[in-house]
Design a protein around this motif. Sequence first.
Motif, PDB file in Angstrom:
ATOM      1  N   GLU A  30      -6.903  -4.533  -5.345  1.00  0.00           N
ATOM      2  CA  GLU A  30      -7.458  -3.238  -4.974  1.00  0.00           C
ATOM      3  C   GLU A  30      -8.370  -2.749  -6.085  1.00  0.00           C
ATOM      4  O   GLU A  30      -7.989  -2.709  -7.252  1.00  0.00           O
ATOM      5  CB  GLU A  30      -6.335  -2.218  -4.737  1.00  0.00           C
ATOM      6  CG  GLU A  30      -6.858  -0.875  -4.258  1.00  0.00           C
ATOM      7  CD  GLU A  30      -5.744   0.112  -3.924  1.00  0.00           C
ATOM      8  OE1 GLU A  30      -5.624   1.117  -4.637  1.00  0.00           O
ATOM      9  OE2 GLU A  30      -4.996  -0.153  -2.959  1.00  0.00           O
ATOM     10  N   ASP A  45      -5.381   3.121   5.772  1.00  0.00           N
ATOM     11  CA  ASP A  45      -3.968   3.115   5.373  1.00  0.00           C
ATOM     12  C   ASP A  45      -3.245   4.400   5.772  1.00  0.00           C
ATOM     13  O   ASP A  45      -2.275   4.793   5.123  1.00  0.00           O
ATOM     14  CB  ASP A  45      -3.889   2.899   3.857  1.00  0.00           C
ATOM     15  CG  ASP A  45      -2.515   2.448   3.394  1.00  0.00           C
ATOM     16  OD1 ASP A  45      -1.850   1.709   4.145  1.00  0.00           O
ATOM     17  OD2 ASP A  45      -2.112   2.846   2.283  1.00  0.00           O
ATOM     18  N   ARG A  84      -8.190   2.151   1.413  1.00  0.00           N
ATOM     19  CA  ARG A  84      -8.017   1.256   0.266  1.00  0.00           C
ATOM     20  C   ARG A  84      -9.124   0.211   0.308  1.00  0.00           C
ATOM     21  O   ARG A  84      -9.398  -0.367   1.373  1.00  0.00           O
ATOM     22  CB  ARG A  84      -6.656   0.554   0.284  1.00  0.00           C
ATOM     23  CG  ARG A  84      -5.474   1.392   0.688  1.00  0.00           C
ATOM     24  CD  ARG A  84      -5.333   2.724  -0.009  1.00  0.00           C
ATOM     25  NE  ARG A  84      -5.013   2.618  -1.435  1.00  0.00           N
ATOM     26  CZ  ARG A  84      -4.667   3.670  -2.182  1.00  0.00           C
ATOM     27  NH1 ARG A  84      -4.626   4.889  -1.653  1.00  0.00           N
ATOM     28  NH2 ARG A  84      -4.399   3.495  -3.457  1.00  0.00           N
ATOM     29  N   THR A 100       0.837  -1.199   0.000  1.00  0.00           N
ATOM     30  CA  THR A 100       0.000   0.000   0.000  1.00  0.00           C
ATOM     31  C   THR A 100       0.874   1.253   0.000  1.00  0.00           C
ATOM     32  O   THR A 100       2.075   1.187   0.261  1.00  0.00           O
ATOM     33  CB  THR A 100      -0.928   0.034   1.231  1.00  0.00           C
ATOM     34  OG1 THR A 100      -0.122   0.131   2.415  1.00  0.00           O
ATOM     35  CG2 THR A 100      -1.782  -1.228   1.309  1.00  0.00           C
ATOM     36  N   TYR A 115     -10.271   3.433  -3.944  1.00  0.00           N
ATOM     37  CA  TYR A 115      -9.548   4.113  -2.863  1.00  0.00           C
ATOM     38  C   TYR A 115     -10.163   5.492  -2.624  1.00  0.00           C
ATOM     39  O   TYR A 115     -10.900   6.023  -3.465  1.00  0.00           O
ATOM     40  CB  TYR A 115      -8.059   4.239  -3.199  1.00  0.00           C
ATOM     41  CG  TYR A 115      -7.770   5.047  -4.445  1.00  0.00           C
ATOM     42  CD1 TYR A 115      -7.622   6.444  -4.398  1.00  0.00           C
ATOM     43  CD2 TYR A 115      -7.651   4.415  -5.676  1.00  0.00           C
ATOM     44  CE1 TYR A 115      -7.375   7.170  -5.543  1.00  0.00           C
ATOM     45  CE2 TYR A 115      -7.392   5.136  -6.829  1.00  0.00           C
ATOM     46  CZ  TYR A 115      -7.266   6.514  -6.765  1.00  0.00           C
ATOM     47  OH  TYR A 115      -7.026   7.245  -7.904  1.00  0.00           O
ATOM     48  N   GLU A 129      -8.600   9.183  -0.996  1.00  0.00           N
ATOM     49  CA  GLU A 129      -7.405   9.854  -0.480  1.00  0.00           C
ATOM     50  C   GLU A 129      -7.629  11.331  -0.170  1.00  0.00           C
ATOM     51  O   GLU A 129      -6.678  12.039   0.168  1.00  0.00           O
ATOM     52  CB  GLU A 129      -6.263   9.727  -1.504  1.00  0.00           C
ATOM     53  CG  GLU A 129      -5.832   8.303  -1.784  1.00  0.00           C
ATOM     54  CD  GLU A 129      -4.811   8.213  -2.904  1.00  0.00           C
ATOM     55  OE1 GLU A 129      -4.798   9.148  -3.753  1.00  0.00           O
ATOM     56  OE2 GLU A 129      -4.025   7.249  -2.937  1.00  0.00           O
TER      57      GLU A 129
END
Length: 335
Positions: free
Chosen positions: A175, A157, A163, A139, A178, A180
């Motif tokens: 994966e 993460d 994730r 990751t 995600y 972020e």
Amino acid sequence: MRKKKVFFLFLIFTFLLSKNFSYDKKRTILFYAFGKKVFFYNAKRKDLRILPVEITANSGIKSVFYFKNKLYLATKDGVEIWDVSDLYHPFRITSFFEKYPNDIKVINSFLFLATEKDGLKIYEIEDINFPKKIAEIATLGTPMNIFILKNFLYLADKEGGLRIIDIKDIYNPREVGYYEEVTPILDVYGENNLVYLACGRKGLAILDTKLKSYPEEIIQYSSEGYTTTLFFFKPYLYLANNEGGLRIIDIRKPYSPKEIYYDDEYEVKDVFVNFPYAYLATEDGLKVIKVGEKRELLSFLTDLFYLFILLIIIFYLFYRINKIIKEWKEKKVFR
């Protein structure tokens, strides 16, 4: 055939257990990890009487997880597996070295490990004395916490965000999505298509993950302190906010969450709830507070409101039925 069986089992299991706490629902035993030790508490009793037994790991415990009469410990030196079928005579079954594990979860014959340096690792533990690593996913950040819902694993993460990993084929996880936009992500919980994230100073983030490849942020909710872990006890989220103490958030309306109660007497690192009590992991050890009265008052007011609406509906229906019967009788008389 084996993979089909695994797929079915993942559909029916959902887990969220805090890092310092785990719970044996059948025997109502609360396991609490502090330093190198795991303490056993009888959660049936109001005074939470400790059982005269404890487990001592080889090094500091980072996460504890109970599953089918076994305790799985993620420690600074790796993983330890203990048999606790006899609560008064627990014993270590096996242990193996793993670098810097932060969180551990187990479903049937598979063990999931969030490691600080090497990402997510999956072990097959059908032969519990000889765990076998079957998959690994690197990751971008520091894996902190794992949550598994149906066929997806949600990984907090830290600086790498959230994730989303498809584990239908447990031997070839991948994966698929995600998030972020907000970091750090320190803990995660999911229900249906909603996912809740503990985001440090930024508090709580709520996502809609109906489309796994593009999770959509519903709202960010600022909360006093530094949110490290969360616990869901419907319909509330309990946030461990360190210096901000314990925060209870009503999430019945995900687009407008509300804080309904807080207790900042202690610095809270982790929280577990077995209503009407909240168990708090602090630097000084375990603290227990009663949260039932706050919830009972809120539930009473909510129930009162719904009762009022119900009475109005019943009155209206009674009025309408009466009117229809009266009109029918009048028509019958004039025939």
